[in-house]
Design a protein around this motif. Structure first.
Motif, mmCIF file in Angstrom:
data_model
loop_
_atom_site.group_PDB
_atom_site.id
_atom_site.type_symbol
_atom_site.label_atom_id
_atom_site.label_comp_id
_atom_site.label_asym_id
_atom_site.label_seq_id
_atom_site.Cartn_x
_atom_site.Cartn_y
_atom_site.Cartn_z
ATOM 1 N N LEU A 1 12.961 -8.498 7.696
ATOM 2 C CA LEU A 1 12.675 -7.911 6.394
ATOM 3 C C LEU A 1 11.821 -6.662 6.544
ATOM 4 O O LEU A 1 11.150 -6.467 7.555
ATOM 5 N N GLN A 2 11.846 -5.825 5.513
ATOM 6 C CA GLN A 2 11.037 -4.613 5.559
ATOM 7 C C GLN A 2 9.846 -4.743 4.623
ATOM 8 O O GLN A 2 9.887 -5.463 3.616
ATOM 9 N N ILE A 3 8.776 -4.056 4.948
ATOM 10 C CA ILE A 3 7.580 -4.049 4.114
ATOM 11 C C ILE A 3 7.739 -2.962 3.058
ATOM 12 O O ILE A 3 8.114 -1.830 3.369
ATOM 13 N N GLU A 4 7.461 -3.324 1.824
ATOM 14 C CA GLU A 4 7.611 -2.389 0.714
ATOM 15 C C GLU A 4 6.300 -2.265 -0.059
ATOM 16 O O GLU A 4 5.627 -3.262 -0.346
ATOM 17 N N HIS A 5 5.920 -1.026 -0.377
ATOM 18 C CA HIS A 5 4.818 -0.777 -1.309
ATOM 19 C C HIS A 5 5.386 -0.904 -2.720
ATOM 20 O O HIS A 5 6.328 -0.183 -3.080
ATOM 21 N N VAL A 6 4.823 -1.818 -3.530
ATOM 22 C CA VAL A 6 5.311 -1.940 -4.909
ATOM 23 C C VAL A 6 5.038 -0.636 -5.652
ATOM 24 O O VAL A 6 5.932 -0.010 -6.193
ATOM 25 N N MET A 7 3.768 -0.214 -5.682
ATOM 26 C CA MET A 7 3.448 1.130 -6.139
ATOM 27 C C MET A 7 3.546 2.038 -4.924
ATOM 28 O O MET A 7 2.893 1.786 -3.917
ATOM 29 N N PRO A 8 4.356 3.069 -4.967
ATOM 30 C CA PRO A 8 4.587 3.867 -3.755
ATOM 31 C C PRO A 8 3.351 4.654 -3.339
ATOM 32 O O PRO A 8 2.482 4.971 -4.159
#
Length: 624
Positions: free
Chosen positions: A498-505
């Motif tokens: 899986l990839q890590i995602e910033h919810v707020m960019p």
């Protein structure tokens, strides 16, 4: 360490045996590879001797000129003394240089064949470089100056004996002897007749002008380091191979059944898996050497020095167990080590999960303690206490990683914990209590629940921790939330993919404007102190754990930097990950939601990795 240069006659003529350890590698030198070059060097050296002897000088002047002839250096051999009976033939174990020393013996044997054929007066002197005198030997094999590894001992008497060798035998020993005899004979021929003076020059050159550097190790010397230096540090030496040679040579000298010991305890290490390198960069080493380090750390009660494993193993074996006991210990640690690395099954799924997490965290300094625990039987450590102990180690290590505390000193601390756990076992005290208590004191103490909450609330995880560790943390939380919810179906999620995602960019300025109290966007203005402060606060918040999550490959990366109303539907599609449910349910995503989610994630982490036992006083938090 005694390192000196000697002519061959001073190395080989004394009453001494050079023993090649039983499981050294095969003899590999060949005619094109080494034999021809070696004999060419001998012929060139003999030519220099002949030139002097035919110069017309006599008496002392001739002797002086002979002594000024440049010798030929053959390189170095490394030897270690072995115990031998008082008055018996001295023993040396050949740590390095067995190919060279073996070839020298075969060269001398081939030359002796031609000396014997021609009745040369040099034959008796040369023969003393191959055989010990009959009156000092007690067993048939003691007559040989060199005694090869066990696999080749049947053919060695033929390779060294005066009888003609079997022409049908293709063993390299016999091929080498024949080659050196033919080369010596050809060198000495003058008009189809052997010239005694040329033959004598060969014998004298090999005896007096061929020289070796002999490094004799004493108890304080480290063959591992010396080998690496001699080889320019280009050929790493396997410390465990040195230990293997030491163990089986000891067994052989004690007249134990070496083959049975090898098959029972060592054969598994011939498997390719054990020979693979693990670790990165300068720390990479073979699994067998890692196992040796693990075993020695447990045996000695202090962190083993990876650069001096052979020396530490030799010290332990000199004062410790018998050969078979040592092999039994190492074999037990090998099985336990394979359990830690999931090559063998663990007795509990929770142990498997803990091992996997500690490996993902790359806390290799915990492996000796974990491995020692896995060697204990149920009478020494029950399964429940085993799980409890390993979970304490897991909680201590992962909490420290997630709060960002130092790792320097882990090796010494965990070796000390292991030593104290062994003492507890010997005194009949609970091992789990000992380990839990030992992990709560000092500057490397176990973080409390409040320490975890503070770190989750304020630490910038994305900047301060590797993505692999963030993925481990978020994946573990997702799995725990799934396990806690009876309505969630079982699922196998490959979190590593899986990839890590910033919810707020991180690039929030374009589509995530700062809002005033009336919800109107605030215009970016570097001269406005309020805007500058809030801008910095937001840029700090986006890298906190509450703003990080995992997404599957179906997540549309093209929306990552767009506004929340566009990005939120993508999280609503991420139904395979429980960790995203609360995100998808949020009407807005601001610093307030990030802080709230950080708190929620901290509480789940505390439930996964339990706090130090309540009975123990909470230590003061060390500096981050």
């Amino acid at each position: 360490m005694d390192a000196k240069t000697y002519p061959l006659q001073e190395i080989l003529k004394p009453e001494r045996r050079y023993v090649i350890p039983t499981f050294q590698r095969d003899y590999e030198w060949t005619r094109k590879g080494q034999w021809e070059l070696l004999f060419d060097d001998l012929a060139t050296t003999a030519d220099r001797l002949i030139d002097v002897r035919t110069s017309g000088e006599e008496g002392s002047k001739l002797k002086s000129k002979e002594q000024s002839i440049s010798p030929h250096f053959l390189g170095a051999i490394v030897c270690a003394s072995l115990p031998f009976a008082t008055g018996g033939v001295a023993l040396r174990s050949v740590i390095d240089g067995q190919q060279r020393l073996t070839t020298i013996q075969l060269l001398v044997r081939g030359l002796l064949d031609v000396l014997n054929e021609t009745g040369s007066e040099r034959a008796k002197s040369v023969k003393r470089m191959l055989f010990n005198p009959d009156d000092v030997v007690e067993t048939p094999d003691e007559i040989y100056k060199l005694w090869p590894r066990r696999k080749d001992r049947e053919v060695w008497p033929s390779a060294m004996g005066d009888a003609e060798t079997n022409a049908d035998t293709d063993h390299l020993y016999l091929e080498a002897r024949r080659y050196f005899a033919e080369a010596s004979r050809e060198y000495a021929l003058v008009e189809d007749e052997v010239d005694p003076t040329r033959l004598a020059a060969l014998a004298d050159a090999v005896s007096s002008l061929f020289k070796l550097v002999v490094i004799d190790l004493d108890e304080n010397d480290d063959a591992q380091v010396i080998f690496e230096v001699l080889n320019g540090r280009q050929t790493p030496l396997s410390a465990i191979d040195l230990v293997k040679n030491l163990l089986f040579l000891r067994a052989e000298l004690d007249e134990e059944d070496v083959e049975s010991l090898y098959n029972a305890y060592w054969a598994q290490f011939d498997d390719k898996w054990w020979k693979e390198n693990v670790g990165r960069g300068h720390a990479a080493r073979g699994r067998r050497d890692v196992l040796l380090s693990v075993w020695l750390t447990a045996a000695l009660g202090e962190e083993a020095n990876v650069g001096h494993l052979y020396r530490e193993a030799r010290t332990y074996l000199n004062d410790g167990p018998s050969t078979e006991q040592a092999l039994e210990e190492l074999n037990a640690f090998a099985e336990a080590y394979q359990t830690i690395y999931e090559r063998l099954p663990a007795p509990s799924r929770r142990l498997t999960v803990a091992y996997r997490r500690l490996r993902a965290l790359d806390i290799t300094t915990a492996v000796p303690l974990l491995t020692w625990l896995a060697t204990l039987d149920d009478s020494q450590l029950s399964l429940d206490d085993h799980v409890r102990t390993v979970l304490a180690i897991e909680s201590w290590a992962l909490r420290r990683a997630f709060v960002g505390w130092q790792t320097r000193g882990y090796g010494s601390l965990l070796a000390k914990v292991l030593k104290e756990a062994k003492t507890a076992l010997s005194e009949g005290r609970p091992i789990a209590d000992e380990v839990e208590g030992a992990l709560q004191v000092g500057v490397l103490a176990w973080p409390t629940d409040d320490d975890v909450r503070r770190a989750f609330g304020g630490r910038q995880f994305y900047n301060g921790m590797s993505q692999a560790r963030i993925r481990l943390l978020l994946g573990s939380i997702d799995q725990h939330l799934r396990d806690e919810d009876p309505h969630e179906p079982d699922a196998i999620v490959e979190y590593d993919n899986l990839q890590i995602e910033h919810v707020m960019p991180r690039s929030w300025a374009a589509h995530w404007p700062l809002l005033a109290e009336d919800a109107t966007p605030i215009v970016a203005d570097e001269s406005d102190p309020d805007w500058v402060v809030r801008s910095r606060e937001r840029s700090s918040a986006v890298d906190r754990i509450g703003n990080l999550t995992l997404v599957t490959g179906t997540f549309n990366n093209e929306v990552s930097n767009l506004s929340w109303d566009i990005k939120r539907p993508e999280f609503q599609k991420q139904r395979s990950l429980v960790i995203n449910y609360a995100i998808a349910a949020s009407d807005a995503w601001t610093e307030s939601e990030i802080a709230s989610r950080s708190t929620d994630l901290a509480e789940v982490a505390i439930r996964i990795w339990g706090p130090p036992p309540a009975a123990m006083p909470e230590p003061a938090s060390p500096l981050a």
